[in-house]
Design an enzyme around this catalytic site. Structure first.
Site, PDB file in Angstrom:
ATOM      1  N   ASP A 147      31.799 -11.081   1.227  1.00  0.00           N
ATOM      2  CA  ASP A 147      30.412 -11.273   1.672  1.00  0.00           C
ATOM      3  C   ASP A 147      29.445 -10.796   0.596  1.00  0.00           C
ATOM      4  O   ASP A 147      29.000  -9.642   0.626  1.00  0.00           O
ATOM      5  CB  ASP A 147      30.147 -10.494   2.963  1.00  0.00           C
ATOM      6  CG  ASP A 147      30.958 -10.989   4.130  1.00  0.00           C
ATOM      7  OD1 ASP A 147      30.717 -12.123   4.579  1.00  0.00           O
ATOM      8  OD2 ASP A 147      31.841 -10.248   4.602  1.00  0.00           O
TER       9      ASP A 147
ATOM     10  N   TYR B  63      24.294  -8.819   9.313  1.00  0.00           N
ATOM     11  CA  TYR B  63      24.043 -10.250   9.165  1.00  0.00           C
ATOM     12  C   TYR B  63      22.653 -10.624   9.696  1.00  0.00           C
ATOM     13  O   TYR B  63      22.226 -11.771   9.542  1.00  0.00           O
ATOM     14  CB  TYR B  63      25.094 -11.065   9.924  1.00  0.00           C
ATOM     15  CG  TYR B  63      26.400 -11.234   9.183  1.00  0.00           C
ATOM     16  CD1 TYR B  63      26.615 -12.320   8.336  1.00  0.00           C
ATOM     17  CD2 TYR B  63      27.427 -10.318   9.323  1.00  0.00           C
ATOM     18  CE1 TYR B  63      27.806 -12.489   7.659  1.00  0.00           C
ATOM     19  CE2 TYR B  63      28.624 -10.468   8.653  1.00  0.00           C
ATOM     20  CZ  TYR B  63      28.812 -11.556   7.819  1.00  0.00           C
ATOM     21  OH  TYR B  63      29.992 -11.706   7.140  1.00  0.00           O
TER      22      TYR B  63
ATOM     23  N   HIS C   3      42.885 -10.024   2.247  1.00  0.00           N
ATOM     24  CA  HIS C   3      42.927  -8.561   2.327  1.00  0.00           C
ATOM     25  C   HIS C   3      44.352  -8.051   2.093  1.00  0.00           C
ATOM     26  O   HIS C   3      44.761  -7.870   0.973  1.00  0.00           O
ATOM     27  CB  HIS C   3      42.345  -8.031   3.635  1.00  0.00           C
ATOM     28  CG  HIS C   3      40.894  -8.323   3.800  1.00  0.00           C
ATOM     29  ND1 HIS C   3      39.927  -7.842   2.932  1.00  0.00           N
ATOM     30  CD2 HIS C   3      40.225  -9.072   4.707  1.00  0.00           C
ATOM     31  CE1 HIS C   3      38.733  -8.261   3.300  1.00  0.00           C
ATOM     32  NE2 HIS C   3      38.873  -9.014   4.375  1.00  0.00           N
TER      33      HIS C   3
END
Length: 497
Positions: A389, A118, A333
Protein backbone atom coordinates in the site's frame (compact mmCIF):
# COMPACT_ATOMS: atom_id res chain seq x y z
CA UNK A 1 16.36 -32.01 9.71
CA UNK A 2 14.81 -29.03 7.86
CA UNK A 3 16.65 -26.66 10.19
CA UNK A 4 19.97 -28.26 9.31
CA UNK A 5 19.31 -28.14 5.57
CA UNK A 6 18.24 -24.48 5.66
CA UNK A 7 21.23 -23.45 7.77
CA UNK A 8 23.49 -25.32 5.37
CA UNK A 9 21.93 -23.54 2.38
CA UNK A 10 22.41 -20.17 4.08
CA UNK A 11 26.04 -20.98 4.90
CA UNK A 12 26.69 -22.13 1.33
CA UNK A 13 25.35 -18.85 -0.04
CA UNK A 14 27.62 -16.88 2.28
CA UNK A 15 30.54 -19.01 1.14
CA UNK A 16 29.54 -18.41 -2.48
CA UNK A 17 29.64 -14.65 -1.88
CA UNK A 18 33.04 -14.86 -0.19
CA UNK A 19 34.46 -16.70 -3.20
CA UNK A 20 32.56 -15.16 -6.09
CA UNK A 21 30.98 -11.81 -5.17
CA UNK A 22 33.81 -9.81 -6.75
CA UNK A 23 33.53 -11.88 -9.93
CA UNK A 24 29.74 -11.38 -10.09
CA UNK A 25 30.08 -7.62 -9.66
CA UNK A 26 32.82 -7.46 -12.31
CA UNK A 27 30.68 -9.44 -14.78
CA UNK A 28 27.71 -7.14 -14.13
CA UNK A 29 29.89 -4.05 -14.65
CA UNK A 30 30.98 -5.08 -18.14
CA UNK A 31 27.40 -5.92 -19.15
CA UNK A 32 26.51 -3.05 -21.53
CA UNK A 33 23.51 -0.80 -20.90
CA UNK A 34 22.02 -2.81 -18.02
CA UNK A 35 22.08 -1.92 -14.34
CA UNK A 36 19.58 -2.27 -11.50
CA UNK A 37 17.57 0.76 -12.62
CA UNK A 38 16.89 -0.52 -16.14
CA UNK A 39 16.05 -4.16 -15.52
CA UNK A 40 12.36 -4.99 -15.36
CA UNK A 41 10.88 -5.29 -11.90
CA UNK A 42 7.24 -6.04 -11.09
CA UNK A 43 5.32 -4.93 -8.02
CA UNK A 44 3.51 -8.26 -7.57
CA UNK A 45 1.50 -7.13 -4.54
CA UNK A 46 -0.10 -3.68 -4.62
CA UNK A 47 -3.68 -2.67 -3.81
CA UNK A 48 -5.29 -0.40 -6.36
CA UNK A 49 -7.11 1.89 -3.93
CA UNK A 50 -3.80 2.64 -2.18
CA UNK A 51 -1.47 2.51 -5.18
CA UNK A 52 -0.77 6.25 -5.32
CA UNK A 53 1.51 8.00 -2.83
CA UNK A 54 0.00 10.45 -0.38
CA UNK A 55 1.28 13.61 -2.12
CA UNK A 56 -0.28 12.41 -5.39
CA UNK A 57 -3.67 11.98 -3.69
CA UNK A 58 -3.38 15.33 -1.91
CA UNK A 59 -2.66 17.24 -5.13
CA UNK A 60 -5.47 15.47 -6.94
CA UNK A 61 -7.99 16.33 -4.22
CA UNK A 62 -6.98 19.99 -4.35
CA UNK A 63 -7.31 20.05 -8.15
CA UNK A 64 -10.76 18.47 -7.97
CA UNK A 65 -12.40 21.04 -5.67
CA UNK A 66 -15.21 22.41 -7.80
CA UNK A 67 -19.00 22.65 -7.82
CA UNK A 68 -19.73 19.13 -9.01
CA UNK A 69 -22.20 16.79 -7.30
CA UNK A 70 -20.17 13.85 -6.03
CA UNK A 71 -22.17 12.09 -3.29
CA UNK A 72 -25.67 11.61 -1.85
CA UNK A 73 -25.77 11.93 1.94
CA UNK A 74 -28.40 12.79 4.55
CA UNK A 75 -31.16 13.00 1.94
CA UNK A 76 -29.45 15.48 -0.37
CA UNK A 77 -26.84 15.69 -3.10
CA UNK A 78 -23.55 17.31 -2.14
CA UNK A 79 -20.81 18.86 -4.23
CA UNK A 80 -17.18 18.24 -3.28
CA UNK A 81 -16.94 21.81 -2.00
CA UNK A 82 -19.98 21.21 0.24
CA UNK A 83 -18.39 17.99 1.52
CA UNK A 84 -15.29 19.95 2.52
CA UNK A 85 -17.46 22.67 4.08
CA UNK A 86 -19.16 20.01 6.20
CA UNK A 87 -15.70 18.86 7.32
CA UNK A 88 -14.78 22.51 8.05
CA UNK A 89 -11.82 22.41 5.69
CA UNK A 90 -10.60 24.36 2.68
CA UNK A 91 -8.11 23.46 -0.02
CA UNK A 92 -5.61 25.80 1.65
CA UNK A 93 -5.95 23.95 4.98
CA UNK A 94 -5.38 20.54 3.45
CA UNK A 95 -1.96 19.03 4.19
CA UNK A 96 -0.39 15.60 4.42
CA UNK A 97 -0.77 15.67 8.20
CA UNK A 98 -4.46 16.48 7.86
CA UNK A 99 -4.88 13.84 5.14
CA UNK A 100 -3.64 11.32 7.73
CA UNK A 101 -3.38 8.25 5.49
CA UNK A 102 0.14 7.18 6.48
CA UNK A 103 0.54 4.24 8.84
CA UNK A 104 2.15 5.16 12.15
CA UNK A 105 2.89 3.65 15.55
CA UNK A 106 -0.81 3.42 16.34
CA UNK A 107 -1.33 0.79 13.61
CA UNK A 108 1.19 -1.76 14.94
CA UNK A 109 -0.75 -4.99 15.61
CA UNK A 110 -3.98 -3.02 15.08
CA UNK A 111 -5.33 -3.91 11.66
CA UNK A 112 -8.61 -2.17 12.47
CA UNK A 113 -6.81 1.15 12.93
CA UNK A 114 -4.83 0.54 9.76
CA UNK A 115 -8.07 0.10 7.76
CA UNK A 116 -9.19 3.54 8.99
CA UNK A 117 -6.14 5.02 7.25
CA UNK A 118 -7.93 4.40 3.94
CA UNK A 119 -10.25 7.30 4.90
CA UNK A 120 -8.60 10.59 3.81
CA UNK A 121 -8.92 13.15 6.61
CA UNK A 122 -10.69 10.42 8.60
CA UNK A 123 -13.77 10.81 6.39
CA UNK A 124 -15.49 7.81 4.82
CA UNK A 125 -17.14 10.28 2.41
CA UNK A 126 -13.79 11.18 0.87
CA UNK A 127 -12.88 7.50 0.62
CA UNK A 128 -16.08 6.81 -1.30
CA UNK A 129 -15.57 9.80 -3.58
CA UNK A 130 -11.88 9.32 -4.44
CA UNK A 131 -11.03 5.66 -3.82
CA UNK A 132 -14.11 3.73 -4.96
CA UNK A 133 -15.09 2.51 -8.42
CA UNK A 134 -18.83 2.31 -7.66
CA UNK A 135 -20.13 5.67 -6.50
CA UNK A 136 -22.33 8.55 -7.64
CA UNK A 137 -19.76 9.74 -10.20
CA UNK A 138 -19.08 6.19 -11.48
CA UNK A 139 -15.57 6.11 -10.07
CA UNK A 140 -14.43 9.06 -12.21
CA UNK A 141 -11.84 10.39 -9.77
CA UNK A 142 -10.25 7.00 -9.10
CA UNK A 143 -10.11 6.41 -12.87
CA UNK A 144 -8.31 9.73 -13.38
CA UNK A 145 -5.85 8.93 -10.59
CA UNK A 146 -5.24 5.51 -12.18
CA UNK A 147 -4.55 7.09 -15.57
CA UNK A 148 -1.99 9.38 -13.95
CA UNK A 149 -0.46 6.36 -12.22
CA UNK A 150 -0.20 4.53 -15.55
CA UNK A 151 1.54 7.60 -17.00
CA UNK A 152 4.09 7.39 -14.17
CA UNK A 153 4.66 3.68 -14.93
CA UNK A 154 5.11 4.50 -18.61
CA UNK A 155 7.60 7.24 -17.78
CA UNK A 156 9.66 4.95 -15.54
CA UNK A 157 9.50 2.24 -18.28
CA UNK A 158 11.13 -0.51 -16.22
CA UNK A 159 8.64 -0.66 -13.32
CA UNK A 160 5.52 -2.79 -13.67
CA UNK A 161 2.60 -3.53 -11.37
CA UNK A 162 -0.26 -5.93 -10.80
CA UNK A 163 -2.95 -3.74 -9.29
CA UNK A 164 -5.53 -5.48 -7.11
CA UNK A 165 -9.22 -4.59 -7.37
CA UNK A 166 -11.97 -6.05 -5.22
CA UNK A 167 -14.90 -8.32 -6.01
CA UNK A 168 -16.92 -8.82 -2.83
CA UNK A 169 -19.41 -11.47 -3.94
CA UNK A 170 -22.46 -9.54 -2.76
CA UNK A 171 -24.20 -9.80 -6.13
CA UNK A 172 -23.48 -11.03 -9.66
CA UNK A 173 -23.50 -7.55 -11.20
CA UNK A 174 -20.23 -6.58 -9.52
CA UNK A 175 -18.21 -8.07 -12.39
CA UNK A 176 -20.13 -6.21 -15.09
CA UNK A 177 -19.85 -2.91 -13.19
CA UNK A 178 -16.11 -3.34 -12.68
CA UNK A 179 -15.53 -4.35 -16.31
CA UNK A 180 -17.59 -1.37 -17.51
CA UNK A 181 -15.54 0.97 -15.32
CA UNK A 182 -12.28 -0.44 -16.68
CA UNK A 183 -13.37 -0.31 -20.34
CA UNK A 184 -15.22 3.01 -20.27
CA UNK A 185 -12.20 4.74 -18.74
CA UNK A 186 -9.71 2.90 -20.98
CA UNK A 187 -7.72 1.68 -17.99
CA UNK A 188 -5.15 -0.40 -19.83
CA UNK A 189 -1.40 -0.13 -19.63
CA UNK A 190 1.41 -2.29 -20.97
CA UNK A 191 2.98 -1.85 -17.52
CA UNK A 192 0.03 -3.27 -15.59
CA UNK A 193 -2.06 -6.41 -15.23
CA UNK A 194 -5.04 -6.77 -12.91
CA UNK A 195 -5.46 -9.10 -9.94
CA UNK A 196 -8.88 -9.73 -8.37
CA UNK A 197 -8.93 -9.72 -4.58
CA UNK A 198 -11.83 -11.37 -2.77
CA UNK A 199 -12.21 -10.22 0.85
CA UNK A 200 -13.14 -13.05 3.22
CA UNK A 201 -16.25 -11.25 4.46
CA UNK A 202 -18.99 -13.88 4.21
CA UNK A 203 -20.02 -13.25 7.86
CA UNK A 204 -20.50 -9.52 7.08
CA UNK A 205 -22.50 -10.19 3.90
CA UNK A 206 -24.63 -12.75 5.75
CA UNK A 207 -25.73 -10.08 8.24
CA UNK A 208 -26.08 -7.15 5.84
CA UNK A 209 -27.09 -8.59 2.46
CA UNK A 210 -30.41 -10.39 2.08
CA UNK A 211 -29.26 -12.23 -1.06
CA UNK A 212 -26.50 -14.07 0.87
CA UNK A 213 -28.18 -16.93 2.74
CA UNK A 214 -25.43 -19.55 2.57
CA UNK A 215 -21.77 -19.48 1.58
CA UNK A 216 -22.48 -20.95 -1.86
CA UNK A 217 -24.42 -17.77 -2.71
CA UNK A 218 -21.23 -15.74 -2.32
CA UNK A 219 -19.20 -18.26 -4.34
CA UNK A 220 -21.77 -18.21 -7.15
CA UNK A 221 -21.73 -14.41 -7.22
CA UNK A 222 -17.96 -14.48 -7.66
CA UNK A 223 -17.52 -17.26 -10.23
CA UNK A 224 -20.79 -17.72 -12.15
CA UNK A 225 -20.34 -14.51 -14.22
CA UNK A 226 -16.86 -15.74 -15.24
CA UNK A 227 -18.21 -19.04 -16.55
CA UNK A 228 -20.95 -17.21 -18.45
CA UNK A 229 -18.44 -14.80 -20.01
CA UNK A 230 -16.30 -17.79 -21.03
CA UNK A 231 -19.27 -19.61 -22.59
CA UNK A 232 -20.63 -16.57 -24.44
CA UNK A 233 -18.02 -13.80 -24.67
CA UNK A 234 -20.10 -12.01 -27.31
CA UNK A 235 -22.85 -11.47 -24.71
CA UNK A 236 -20.41 -9.97 -22.21
CA UNK A 237 -17.89 -8.09 -24.39
CA UNK A 238 -16.58 -5.73 -21.70
CA UNK A 239 -16.18 -8.48 -19.11
CA UNK A 240 -14.50 -10.73 -21.68
CA UNK A 241 -12.07 -7.93 -22.59
CA UNK A 242 -11.34 -7.20 -18.94
CA UNK A 243 -10.66 -10.88 -18.16
CA UNK A 244 -7.90 -10.87 -20.78
CA UNK A 245 -6.05 -8.44 -18.48
CA UNK A 246 -6.74 -10.36 -15.25
CA UNK A 247 -3.89 -12.69 -14.30
CA UNK A 248 -4.63 -13.91 -10.77
CA UNK A 249 -6.98 -14.09 -7.80
CA UNK A 250 -6.15 -13.02 -4.27
CA UNK A 251 -7.82 -13.63 -0.91
CA UNK A 252 -7.59 -10.76 1.59
CA UNK A 253 -8.54 -10.00 5.19
CA UNK A 254 -6.99 -9.69 8.62
CA UNK A 255 -5.33 -13.05 9.26
CA UNK A 256 -4.75 -12.27 12.94
CA UNK A 257 -8.47 -12.62 13.70
CA UNK A 258 -9.49 -15.81 15.47
CA UNK A 259 -11.36 -18.35 13.38
CA UNK A 260 -13.42 -21.47 13.87
CA UNK A 261 -11.41 -24.56 12.94
CA UNK A 262 -12.95 -27.52 11.12
CA UNK A 263 -10.79 -30.61 11.10
CA UNK A 264 -13.23 -33.21 9.75
CA UNK A 265 -16.56 -33.46 7.94
CA UNK A 266 -16.82 -29.78 6.97
CA UNK A 267 -20.25 -28.62 5.79
CA UNK A 268 -20.70 -28.05 2.08
CA UNK A 269 -21.01 -24.43 0.87
CA UNK A 270 -24.75 -24.80 0.23
CA UNK A 271 -25.34 -25.88 3.84
CA UNK A 272 -23.09 -23.34 5.56
CA UNK A 273 -25.72 -20.92 6.88
CA UNK A 274 -23.95 -19.98 10.11
CA UNK A 275 -23.20 -16.30 10.77
CA UNK A 276 -19.65 -17.30 11.74
CA UNK A 277 -16.94 -16.71 9.19
CA UNK A 278 -15.31 -19.67 7.49
CA UNK A 279 -11.75 -20.84 8.18
CA UNK A 280 -8.98 -19.57 5.94
CA UNK A 281 -8.29 -23.03 4.51
CA UNK A 282 -11.98 -23.43 3.55
CA UNK A 283 -11.92 -20.15 1.61
CA UNK A 284 -8.69 -21.06 -0.16
CA UNK A 285 -9.90 -24.52 -1.15
CA UNK A 286 -13.18 -23.21 -2.57
CA UNK A 287 -11.31 -20.55 -4.55
CA UNK A 288 -8.79 -23.07 -5.85
CA UNK A 289 -11.48 -25.57 -6.87
CA UNK A 290 -13.46 -23.00 -8.85
CA UNK A 291 -10.38 -21.42 -10.44
CA UNK A 292 -9.06 -24.87 -11.41
CA UNK A 293 -12.28 -25.81 -13.23
CA UNK A 294 -12.58 -22.35 -14.78
CA UNK A 295 -8.99 -22.52 -16.06
CA UNK A 296 -9.58 -25.90 -17.72
CA UNK A 297 -12.66 -24.52 -19.43
CA UNK A 298 -10.95 -21.30 -20.56
CA UNK A 299 -7.92 -23.23 -21.79
CA UNK A 300 -10.19 -25.33 -24.01
CA UNK A 301 -11.70 -22.14 -25.41
CA UNK A 302 -8.25 -20.63 -26.04
CA UNK A 303 -8.67 -17.88 -23.41
CA UNK A 304 -6.29 -16.68 -20.71
CA UNK A 305 -6.13 -18.48 -17.35
CA UNK A 306 -5.67 -17.32 -13.76
CA UNK A 307 -3.29 -18.05 -10.89
CA UNK A 308 -4.17 -18.18 -7.19
CA UNK A 309 -1.87 -15.90 -5.17
CA UNK A 310 -3.53 -15.16 -1.82
CA UNK A 311 -2.47 -13.08 1.15
CA UNK A 312 -0.98 -15.65 3.47
CA UNK A 313 1.37 -15.78 6.41
CA UNK A 314 1.18 -12.09 7.31
CA UNK A 315 -0.18 -13.04 10.72
CA UNK A 316 -2.36 -15.80 12.14
CA UNK A 317 -1.86 -19.55 12.28
CA UNK A 318 0.59 -21.61 10.28
CA UNK A 319 -2.19 -23.77 8.85
CA UNK A 320 -2.87 -20.84 6.51
CA UNK A 321 0.56 -21.35 4.97
CA UNK A 322 0.04 -25.11 4.84
CA UNK A 323 -3.18 -24.62 2.85
CA UNK A 324 -1.44 -22.17 0.51
CA UNK A 325 1.46 -24.57 -0.05
CA UNK A 326 -0.98 -27.25 -1.18
CA UNK A 327 -3.16 -25.03 -3.37
CA UNK A 328 -1.61 -21.66 -4.27
CA UNK A 329 0.73 -20.66 -7.11
CA UNK A 330 2.34 -18.02 -4.90
CA UNK A 331 1.63 -16.06 -1.74
CA UNK A 332 1.90 -12.50 -0.46
CA UNK A 333 3.85 -11.91 2.78
CA UNK A 334 4.73 -15.34 4.23
CA UNK A 335 6.59 -13.88 7.21
CA UNK A 336 5.03 -16.31 9.71
CA UNK A 337 7.07 -19.07 8.06
CA UNK A 338 10.02 -17.81 10.07
CA UNK A 339 8.55 -19.98 12.86
CA UNK A 340 8.43 -23.12 10.70
CA UNK A 341 11.65 -24.38 9.08
CA UNK A 342 9.73 -27.33 7.58
CA UNK A 343 7.44 -25.02 5.61
CA UNK A 344 10.39 -22.90 4.54
CA UNK A 345 12.12 -25.98 3.20
CA UNK A 346 9.00 -27.10 1.31
CA UNK A 347 8.58 -23.67 -0.26
CA UNK A 348 12.27 -23.77 -1.18
CA UNK A 349 12.03 -27.16 -2.90
CA UNK A 350 8.95 -26.19 -4.91
CA UNK A 351 10.19 -22.61 -5.52
CA UNK A 352 6.74 -21.21 -4.76
CA UNK A 353 6.83 -17.41 -5.06
CA UNK A 354 6.73 -15.17 -1.99
CA UNK A 355 6.00 -11.47 -2.54
CA UNK A 356 7.22 -9.93 0.71
CA UNK A 357 6.54 -6.33 1.79
CA UNK A 358 8.97 -5.51 4.62
CA UNK A 359 7.96 -1.83 4.92
CA UNK A 360 4.31 -2.83 5.24
CA UNK A 361 5.17 -5.55 7.75
CA UNK A 362 7.22 -3.00 9.72
CA UNK A 363 4.16 -0.80 10.22
CA UNK A 364 1.71 -3.59 11.00
CA UNK A 365 3.19 -6.77 12.42
CA UNK A 366 6.98 -7.12 12.42
CA UNK A 367 9.85 -4.66 12.78
CA UNK A 368 12.06 -4.36 9.72
CA UNK A 369 15.22 -5.72 11.35
CA UNK A 370 13.33 -8.89 12.32
CA UNK A 371 11.82 -9.45 8.89
CA UNK A 372 12.80 -12.88 7.49
CA UNK A 373 13.11 -11.65 3.90
CA UNK A 374 16.91 -11.60 4.02
CA UNK A 375 17.05 -15.12 5.46
CA UNK A 376 14.62 -16.39 2.81
CA UNK A 377 16.74 -14.81 0.07
CA UNK A 378 20.03 -16.22 1.32
CA UNK A 379 18.54 -19.69 1.68
CA UNK A 380 17.33 -19.59 -1.92
CA UNK A 381 13.56 -19.23 -1.59
CA UNK A 382 11.81 -17.59 -4.54
CA UNK A 383 11.29 -14.12 -3.01
CA UNK A 384 10.47 -10.73 -4.46
CA UNK A 385 9.88 -7.27 -2.97
CA UNK A 386 6.48 -5.56 -3.21
CA UNK A 387 4.93 -2.38 -1.84
CA UNK A 388 1.46 -3.51 -0.62
CA UNK A 389 0.00 0.00 0.00
CA UNK A 390 2.14 2.94 -1.19
CA UNK A 391 -0.48 5.40 0.10
CA UNK A 392 0.15 4.20 3.65
CA UNK A 393 3.85 3.26 3.62
CA UNK A 394 5.83 5.16 0.96
CA UNK A 395 6.84 8.76 0.29
CA UNK A 396 7.64 9.12 -3.43
CA UNK A 397 6.09 8.33 -6.81
CA UNK A 398 8.43 5.36 -7.18
CA UNK A 399 7.47 3.28 -4.12
CA UNK A 400 8.93 0.06 -5.51
CA UNK A 401 12.37 1.68 -5.72
CA UNK A 402 11.91 2.83 -2.11
CA UNK A 403 11.31 -0.80 -1.17
CA UNK A 404 14.45 -1.97 -2.97
CA UNK A 405 16.48 0.93 -1.57
CA UNK A 406 15.47 0.16 2.00
CA UNK A 407 16.30 -3.53 1.56
CA UNK A 408 19.69 -2.62 0.06
CA UNK A 409 20.59 -0.50 3.07
CA UNK A 410 19.19 -2.80 5.75
CA UNK A 411 20.50 -6.08 4.37
CA UNK A 412 23.61 -4.72 2.58
CA UNK A 413 22.63 -6.12 -0.82
CA UNK A 414 24.77 -5.68 -3.91
CA UNK A 415 23.27 -4.65 -7.24
CA UNK A 416 23.52 -8.29 -8.33
CA UNK A 417 21.32 -9.27 -5.37
CA UNK A 418 18.77 -6.60 -6.28
CA UNK A 419 18.73 -7.71 -9.92
CA UNK A 420 18.15 -11.32 -8.87
CA UNK A 421 15.19 -10.23 -6.74
CA UNK A 422 13.85 -8.18 -9.68
CA UNK A 423 14.16 -11.22 -11.95
CA UNK A 424 12.21 -13.26 -9.39
CA UNK A 425 9.44 -10.66 -9.47
CA UNK A 426 9.04 -11.07 -13.23
CA UNK A 427 8.94 -14.86 -12.90
CA UNK A 428 6.28 -14.62 -10.17
CA UNK A 429 4.13 -12.18 -12.13
CA UNK A 430 1.26 -13.03 -14.43
CA UNK A 431 2.56 -11.17 -17.49
CA UNK A 432 2.34 -13.16 -20.71
CA UNK A 433 5.10 -15.54 -21.79
CA UNK A 434 6.00 -13.40 -24.80
CA UNK A 435 6.43 -10.38 -22.51
CA UNK A 436 8.60 -12.28 -20.02
CA UNK A 437 10.71 -13.57 -22.91
CA UNK A 438 11.37 -10.00 -23.97
CA UNK A 439 12.14 -8.84 -20.43
CA UNK A 440 14.36 -11.60 -19.03
CA UNK A 441 15.27 -13.92 -21.91
CA UNK A 442 13.77 -16.17 -24.55
CA UNK A 443 14.39 -19.31 -22.46
CA UNK A 444 13.40 -17.80 -19.11
CA UNK A 445 11.37 -20.91 -18.18
CA UNK A 446 14.48 -23.13 -18.12
CA UNK A 447 16.23 -23.61 -14.76
CA UNK A 448 19.61 -22.23 -13.90
CA UNK A 449 21.88 -20.36 -16.34
CA UNK A 450 20.13 -22.00 -19.32
CA UNK A 451 17.16 -19.74 -18.69
CA UNK A 452 19.17 -16.60 -18.07
CA UNK A 453 20.03 -13.76 -20.42
CA UNK A 454 22.42 -11.46 -18.59
CA UNK A 455 22.00 -8.77 -21.25
CA UNK A 456 18.40 -8.39 -20.01
CA UNK A 457 18.47 -9.43 -16.34
CA UNK A 458 21.95 -8.20 -15.30
CA UNK A 459 22.22 -11.38 -13.19
CA UNK A 460 25.47 -13.27 -13.88
CA UNK A 461 25.15 -16.93 -14.90
CA UNK A 462 27.46 -17.70 -11.99
CA UNK A 463 24.74 -16.74 -9.50
CA UNK A 464 21.99 -18.75 -11.17
CA UNK A 465 24.29 -21.75 -11.63
CA UNK A 466 24.87 -21.73 -7.87
CA UNK A 467 21.12 -21.49 -7.13
CA UNK A 468 20.22 -24.31 -9.52
CA UNK A 469 23.06 -26.57 -8.36
CA UNK A 470 21.94 -26.28 -4.74
CA UNK A 471 18.26 -26.86 -5.56
CA UNK A 472 19.16 -29.93 -7.65
CA UNK A 473 21.31 -31.26 -4.82
CA UNK A 474 18.46 -30.90 -2.32
CA UNK A 475 16.06 -32.63 -4.70
CA UNK A 476 18.52 -35.51 -5.17
CA UNK A 477 18.84 -35.88 -1.45
CA UNK A 478 15.07 -36.00 -0.97
CA UNK A 479 14.67 -38.56 -3.75
CA UNK A 480 17.36 -40.72 -2.25
CA UNK A 481 15.72 -40.63 1.17
CA UNK A 482 12.08 -40.86 0.13
CA UNK A 483 12.19 -43.24 -2.83
CA UNK A 484 15.28 -45.30 -2.03
CA UNK A 485 16.52 -44.81 -5.59
CA UNK A 486 19.81 -46.04 -6.91
CA UNK A 487 22.29 -43.43 -8.11
CA UNK A 488 21.46 -44.18 -11.77
CA UNK A 489 17.69 -43.93 -11.17
CA UNK A 490 18.18 -40.68 -9.29
CA UNK A 491 20.27 -39.10 -12.06
CA UNK A 492 17.72 -40.13 -14.69
CA UNK A 493 14.81 -38.74 -12.65
CA UNK A 494 16.51 -35.39 -11.93
CA UNK A 495 17.54 -34.99 -15.58
CA UNK A 496 13.95 -35.55 -16.70
CA UNK A 497 12.60 -33.19 -14.01
Amino acid sequence: MSVQRLLLLEAKFKMHLLLNEDKEIAIAKINPHRDFYNVRKVDTHIHHSASMHQKHLLRFIKRSLRDRVVIFRDGKELTLQEVFDSLRMTAYDLSLDMLDVHADNSTLHRFDRFNLKYNPCGSSRLREIFLKTDNMIDGLYLAQITQELFADYQESKYQMAELRVSIYGRDKEEWNKLAKWICDNNLYSDNNRWVIQIPRLYHVHKRTTSSIRVFSDMIQNVFEPLFKATISPEEYPQLHLFLQQVVAFDSVDDESLGERKIWKDPPTPDTWDSEDNLPYSYYIYMMWANIHVLNQFRRERGFSTFALRPHCGEAGDLDHVVAAFLLADGINHGITMRRSPSLQYLFYLEQIGLAVSPMSNNALFLQYDRNPFDIYFKRGLNVSLSTDDPLQFHMTKEPLLEEYGMAKQMFRYSNVDLCEIARNSVLQSGFEDCVKSQWIGANYYLPGPSGNDISRTNVPDLRLHFRWAETSLEWRRQLRNDRHMTLEEEQSYVAEW
